[in-house]
Design a protein around this motif. Structure first.
Motif, PDB file in Angstrom:
ATOM      1  N   PRO A 171       5.045 -18.508  -1.675  1.00 43.42           N
ATOM      2  CA  PRO A 171       5.249 -17.062  -1.648  1.00 43.42           C
ATOM      3  C   PRO A 171       3.946 -16.347  -1.304  1.00 43.42           C
ATOM      4  N   LEU A 172       4.075 -15.166  -0.707  1.00 50.15           N
ATOM      5  CA  LEU A 172       2.896 -14.347  -0.488  1.00 50.15           C
ATOM      6  C   LEU A 172       2.325 -13.905  -1.835  1.00 50.15           C
ATOM      7  N   ASN A 173       1.043 -13.567  -1.844  1.00 53.40           N
ATOM      8  CA  ASN A 173       0.401 -13.162  -3.095  1.00 53.40           C
ATOM      9  C   ASN A 173       0.647 -11.695  -3.427  1.00 53.40           C
ATOM     10  N   LYS A 174       0.395 -10.807  -2.450  1.00 53.48           N
ATOM     11  CA  LYS A 174       0.526  -9.372  -2.686  1.00 53.48           C
ATOM     12  C   LYS A 174       1.300  -8.729  -1.542  1.00 53.48           C
ATOM     13  N   VAL A 175       2.287  -7.933  -1.897  1.00 56.01           N
ATOM     14  CA  VAL A 175       3.107  -7.248  -0.899  1.00 56.01           C
ATOM     15  C   VAL A 175       3.105  -5.753  -1.196  1.00 56.01           C
ATOM     16  N   GLY A 176       2.923  -4.953  -0.143  1.00 55.68           N
ATOM     17  CA  GLY A 176       3.024  -3.507  -0.252  1.00 55.68           C
ATOM     18  C   GLY A 176       4.378  -3.040   0.246  1.00 55.68           C
ATOM     19  N   ILE A 177       5.021  -2.169  -0.513  1.00 50.65           N
ATOM     20  CA  ILE A 177       6.350  -1.662  -0.171  1.00 50.65           C
ATOM     21  C   ILE A 177       6.259  -0.157   0.031  1.00 50.65           C
ATOM     22  N   TYR A 178       6.627   0.294   1.233  1.00 56.95           N
ATOM     23  CA  TYR A 178       6.630   1.731   1.503  1.00 56.95           C
ATOM     24  C   TYR A 178       8.023   2.274   1.211  1.00 56.95           C
ATOM     25  N   VAL A 179       8.087   3.247   0.314  1.00 54.70           N
ATOM     26  CA  VAL A 179       9.356   3.879  -0.061  1.00 54.70           C
ATOM     27  C   VAL A 179       9.301   5.340   0.372  1.00 54.70           C
ATOM     28  N   PRO A 180      10.115   5.750   1.346  1.00 57.52           N
ATOM     29  CA  PRO A 180      10.084   7.138   1.813  1.00 57.52           C
ATOM     30  C   PRO A 180      10.378   8.116   0.680  1.00 57.52           C
TER      31      PRO A 180
END
Length: 417
Positions: free
Chosen positions: A108-117
């Motif tokens: 799995p990736l370590n850190k993920v950024g999620i953009y929420v409008p």
């Protein structure tokens, strides 16, 4: 205006997902965030969002309170959606291949950024349709960014973050949020990948930083292609089209049918149902400039048109709907039959609603748990296998004039060739 298959093919052009006229502005924002860090984010919050904030991170206590005080029925609906998404994503998750001489390991990736409008509407569903996937993949940190508000971040959005176990939530939006996630600031950590839809500035920023960070896709205006025959329910189809048009003025709707009388009847019903909608101003603008009723000459042309558009959502509401599945090769997601409306996919069915737009379904797929996984090859060859493969490799290395490559293989053959 009603199109035929031929006139539609002549007139139709896939609109650019990106407005490149904004490039210099977005590049400047990215550079400023790199140089000034948190201070740039505070300044942009005031300039672009009219929000005079003093802290970037939303405290976990505030997120928990949003969950605790949310309407109980809505809270249960969000949790039901999370559970459905989890079940579906676990069913399609890549599995580790058995170890051998050649195999893959999946991490799995370590850190993920999620953009929420958070501009024209609030989107707790986007939290669910991204963060749950990251959780199923085993991502260690999920970080949500969403535009600051003059009052407070939408309660349901924060509650969704709590339900999904989001690690951090920051009130920052636009291109500046993408820059912060890509390069990091004093407060916001650098991530491995950024996912989630946004406006033109967000889309262009993601395109510009790709390579320094992973991204899911470049999101453009939402779109739906609805294929119907004489058995379709006019009212249901009309509302399905409106559900797409209400997203924003640039949303695109396509109605495909081989029966002129049926096509005209649904177009008439569209006007009736439009008058009942709360977002009628947005809908009218969308339908005026981005609605395409297409009269075809049968099923074969229906399929041709659908594959040409390569739409984000393709809804088949015909008596032989299941027969279309194998023939449709370019679609973000396919919704078969009258009880699989696109709106059910937006919220609770299980597949993510983050899908390719603007014809990108020609080469891209919708977001899934596997987009948060990173496979790598493992080579663990036995001597016999190596000796079988090496001679071909030696010949290719010689052809490419890479002597050390040749010698690396030859020395293990034991004959120094």
């Amino acid at each position: 205006m009603m199109y035929t298959t031929q006139t539609f093919k002549e007139a139709y052009k896939t609109k650019n997902t990106i407005d490149f006229s904004k490039t210099q502005t977005v590049m400047q924002i990215i550079q400023t965030v790199q140089e000034k860090g948190d201070q740039a984010l505070f300044d942009y919050a005031k300039q672009f969002d009219g929000a005079d904030i003093t802290e970037l991170e939303i405290p976990q206590s505030v997120i928990k309170e949003a969950y605790d005080t949310l309407d109980a029925d809505l809270r249960a609906a969000l949790e039901e959606s999370r559970d459905n998404i989890t079940v579906y994503q676990e069913s399609i998750k890549w599995q580790q291949s058995p170890a051998g001489e050649l195999y893959q390991k999946i991490h799995p990736l370590n850190k993920v950024g999620i953009y929420v409008p958070g501009g024209k509407a609030s989107y707790p569903s986007t939290v669910l349709m991204t963060a749950v996937l990251a959780n199923v993949a085993g991502v260690k940190e999920t970080i949500v960014v969403t535009p600051p508000q003059k009052t407070a971040i939408n309660q349901a959005t924060l509650a969704a973050c709590y339900i999904c176990g989001v690690t951090h939530v920051y009130q920052v939006g636009g291109a500046q949020a993408v820059a912060a996630l890509t390069y990091g600031t004093e407060t916001i950590p650098r991530v491995d990948k950024i996912v989630g839809p946004g406006n033109q500035y967000v889309a262009l920023a993601k395109k510009l930083v790709y390579g320094d960070v992973g991204i899911d896709s470049i999101a453009g205006p939402s779109e739906i292609v609805v294929v119907v025959d004489e058995t379709a329910n006019n009212e249901w189809v009309a509302i399905d089209l409106l559900a797409q048009a209400e997203h924003d003025e640039l949303a695109r709707t396509f109605l495909v049918c081989d029966n002129e009388e049926k096509l005209a009847a649904i177009e008439a019903e569209l006007l009736v149902q439009k008058a009942k909608q709360s977002r009628i101003t947005v809908i009218e603008e969308s339908l005026k400039n981005n609605h395409f009723p297409i009269l075809t000459n049968g099923k074969e042309e229906n399929i041709e048109v659908v594959n040409l558009i390569a739409g984000e959502h393709v809804s088949i509401q015909t008596k032989d709907a299941e027969d279309y599945v194998d023939a449709i090769q370019t679609a973000g997601a396919i919704f078969i039959g009258e009880y699989s409306p696109e709106a059910i996919g937006d919220y609770v069915a299980g597949p993510s609603h983050v899908l390719p737009t603007g014809g990108n379904a020609r080469f891209a797929n919708g977001l899934s748990v596997n987009d948060f996984l990173r496979p790598n090859s493992v080579l663990n060859l036995k001597k016999e296998t190596f000796q079988k493969m090496a001679p071909a490799g030696m010949l290719i290395a010689t052809e490419e004039s890479l002597q050390a490559h040749h010698d690396s293989l030859a020395v293990r053959m034991g004959d120094g060739q």
